[in-house]
Write a protein that holds these residues in place. Sequence first.
Motif, PDB file in Angstrom:
ATOM      1  N   PHE A 132      62.611  14.070  42.906  1.00 47.64           N
ATOM      2  CA  PHE A 132      63.165  12.924  42.183  1.00 47.64           C
ATOM      3  C   PHE A 132      63.783  11.974  43.199  1.00 47.64           C
ATOM      4  N   TYR A 133      63.480  10.701  43.078  1.00 46.80           N
ATOM      5  CA  TYR A 133      63.995   9.690  43.998  1.00 46.80           C
ATOM      6  C   TYR A 133      64.930   8.749  43.259  1.00 46.80           C
ATOM      7  N   LEU A 134      66.037   8.400  43.892  1.00 46.85           N
ATOM      8  CA  LEU A 134      67.014   7.517  43.252  1.00 46.85           C
ATOM      9  C   LEU A 134      66.426   6.157  42.910  1.00 46.85           C
ATOM     10  N   ASN A 135      65.371   5.755  43.617  1.00 49.26           N
ATOM     11  CA  ASN A 135      64.716   4.477  43.296  1.00 49.26           C
ATOM     12  C   ASN A 135      64.162   4.479  41.875  1.00 49.26           C
ATOM     13  N   ASP A 136      63.864   5.658  41.332  1.00 47.82           N
ATOM     14  CA  ASP A 136      63.289   5.775  39.995  1.00 47.82           C
ATOM     15  C   ASP A 136      64.343   5.753  38.891  1.00 47.82           C
ATOM     16  N   LEU A 137      65.596   5.771  39.264  1.00 46.33           N
ATOM     17  CA  LEU A 137      66.677   5.914  38.296  1.00 46.33           C
ATOM     18  C   LEU A 137      66.700   4.809  37.247  1.00 46.33           C
ATOM     19  N   ASP A 138      66.554   3.567  37.658  1.00 47.44           N
ATOM     20  CA  ASP A 138      66.648   2.465  36.704  1.00 47.44           C
ATOM     21  C   ASP A 138      65.465   2.383  35.755  1.00 47.44           C
ATOM     22  N   ASP A 139      64.352   2.996  36.106  1.00 48.84           N
ATOM     23  CA  ASP A 139      63.163   2.947  35.251  1.00 48.84           C
ATOM     24  C   ASP A 139      63.117   4.081  34.230  1.00 48.84           C
ATOM     25  N   LEU A 140      64.055   5.007  34.306  1.00 46.46           N
ATOM     26  CA  LEU A 140      64.056   6.137  33.382  1.00 46.46           C
ATOM     27  C   LEU A 140      64.508   5.719  31.988  1.00 46.46           C
ATOM     28  N   THR A 141      63.988   6.428  31.000  1.00 47.16           N
ATOM     29  CA  THR A 141      64.516   6.276  29.647  1.00 47.16           C
ATOM     30  C   THR A 141      65.616   7.318  29.460  1.00 47.16           C
ATOM     31  N   GLU A 142      66.351   7.160  28.404  1.00 48.89           N
ATOM     32  CA  GLU A 142      67.428   8.102  28.094  1.00 48.89           C
ATOM     33  C   GLU A 142      66.876   9.518  27.909  1.00 48.89           C
ATOM     34  N   ARG A 143      65.733   9.639  27.254  1.00 48.13           N
ATOM     35  CA  ARG A 143      65.129  10.955  27.012  1.00 48.13           C
ATOM     36  C   ARG A 143      64.642  11.597  28.309  1.00 48.13           C
ATOM     37  N   GLU A 144      64.029  10.795  29.184  1.00 46.39           N
ATOM     38  CA  GLU A 144      63.566  11.320  30.471  1.00 46.39           C
ATOM     39  C   GLU A 144      64.751  11.788  31.311  1.00 46.39           C
ATOM     40  N   ALA A 145      65.830  11.007  31.276  1.00 49.78           N
ATOM     41  CA  ALA A 145      67.030  11.386  32.025  1.00 49.78           C
ATOM     42  C   ALA A 145      67.605  12.695  31.476  1.00 49.78           C
ATOM     43  N   ALA A 146      67.630  12.829  30.160  1.00 56.32           N
ATOM     44  CA  ALA A 146      68.147  14.065  29.547  1.00 56.32           C
ATOM     45  C   ALA A 146      67.311  15.268  29.992  1.00 56.32           C
ATOM     46  N   PHE A 147      66.008  15.095  30.067  1.00 56.20           N
ATOM     47  CA  PHE A 147      65.135  16.176  30.533  1.00 56.20           C
ATOM     48  C   PHE A 147      65.460  16.550  31.976  1.00 56.20           C
ATOM     49  N   LEU A 148      65.586  15.545  32.858  1.00 51.83           N
ATOM     50  CA  LEU A 148      65.895  15.810  34.264  1.00 51.83           C
ATOM     51  C   LEU A 148      67.264  16.470  34.424  1.00 51.83           C
ATOM     52  N   ILE A 149      68.221  16.052  33.619  1.00 45.32           N
ATOM     53  CA  ILE A 149      69.553  16.654  33.671  1.00 45.32           C
ATOM     54  C   ILE A 149      69.458  18.134  33.289  1.00 45.32           C
ATOM     55  N   GLY A 150      68.684  18.421  32.260  1.00 40.69           N
ATOM     56  CA  GLY A 150      68.487  19.817  31.862  1.00 40.69           C
ATOM     57  C   GLY A 150      67.844  20.639  32.966  1.00 40.69           C
ATOM     58  N   CYS A 151      66.853  20.064  33.633  1.00 42.57           N
ATOM     59  CA  CYS A 151      66.196  20.762  34.762  1.00 42.57           C
ATOM     60  C   CYS A 151      67.200  21.039  35.878  1.00 42.57           C
ATOM     61  N   ALA A 152      68.004  20.035  36.211  1.00 40.88           N
ATOM     62  CA  ALA A 152      68.989  20.203  37.288  1.00 40.88           C
ATOM     63  C   ALA A 152      70.015  21.265  36.919  1.00 40.88           C
ATOM     64  N   GLU A 153      70.435  21.275  35.664  1.00 42.16           N
ATOM     65  CA  GLU A 153      71.411  22.275  35.240  1.00 42.16           C
ATOM     66  C   GLU A 153      70.815  23.678  35.280  1.00 42.16           C
ATOM     67  N   ASP A 154      69.543  23.795  34.975  1.00 39.12           N
ATOM     68  CA  ASP A 154      68.868  25.098  35.120  1.00 39.12           C
ATOM     69  C   ASP A 154      68.777  25.491  36.591  1.00 39.12           C
ATOM     70  N   ASN A 155      68.545  24.508  37.460  1.00 39.46           N
ATOM     71  CA  ASN A 155      68.418  24.775  38.897  1.00 39.46           C
ATOM     72  C   ASN A 155      69.733  25.230  39.526  1.00 39.46           C
ATOM     73  N   ARG A 156      70.866  24.951  38.871  1.00 41.84           N
ATOM     74  CA  ARG A 156      72.154  25.403  39.415  1.00 41.84           C
ATOM     75  C   ARG A 156      72.212  26.919  39.509  1.00 41.84           C
ATOM     76  N   TRP A 157      71.479  27.596  38.657  1.00 41.13           N
ATOM     77  CA  TRP A 157      71.506  29.062  38.655  1.00 41.13           C
ATOM     78  C   TRP A 157      70.734  29.646  39.826  1.00 41.13           C
ATOM     79  N   THR A 158      69.812  28.877  40.379  1.00 38.86           N
ATOM     80  CA  THR A 158      68.940  29.428  41.416  1.00 38.86           C
ATOM     81  C   THR A 158      69.196  28.847  42.803  1.00 38.86           C
TER      82      THR A 158
END
Length: 169
Positions: free
Chosen positions: A70-96
Amino acid sequence: MSTKDTLRWLVKNGHLRRFSADAWNGFTEAQMLYWISKGWKNPPCAFTSVTIKQKNLLRSYHAQGLLRGFYLNDLDDLTEREAAFLIGCAEDNRWTCEKGYQDCLRKTISDNESATPKQLRQIINLGKAGCLNRISINTLLKITRLSANRLIWRGEINRKENKHVSHCK
């Protein structure tokens, strides 16, 4: 309502993704009519823009290495739903991750707390010195610690390179 106003309304209400400034300024009347016809086919909120809270979380997760690819350049082009998905992935990655769940959680909380008075003073001083664009008080009060660190870093780089924001991109 003008064609441009209709297109703005469709973007604002999530019928269409945001357009870049270059694209927006270069639209012909025919292109705007094309996008308007496309926009009416999408339900409202289908392309709701990412929220500031989501942006801050994604910046923190990116800085911690929890969002590989994921690149910060893509941040402004995300939708709210896409961001929610990425946040969920990152939170899952905290365990590993190597640092461990608790360390990642502490870092995320710290990154997303309000900027400290010291950070705010540094940002204001860098703005007065011409090393950063000046920022309104309302915006300053909403800045997180991570965003403040990034602004201070950019301002210090500009100062060391003897750049003033009128010359900086």
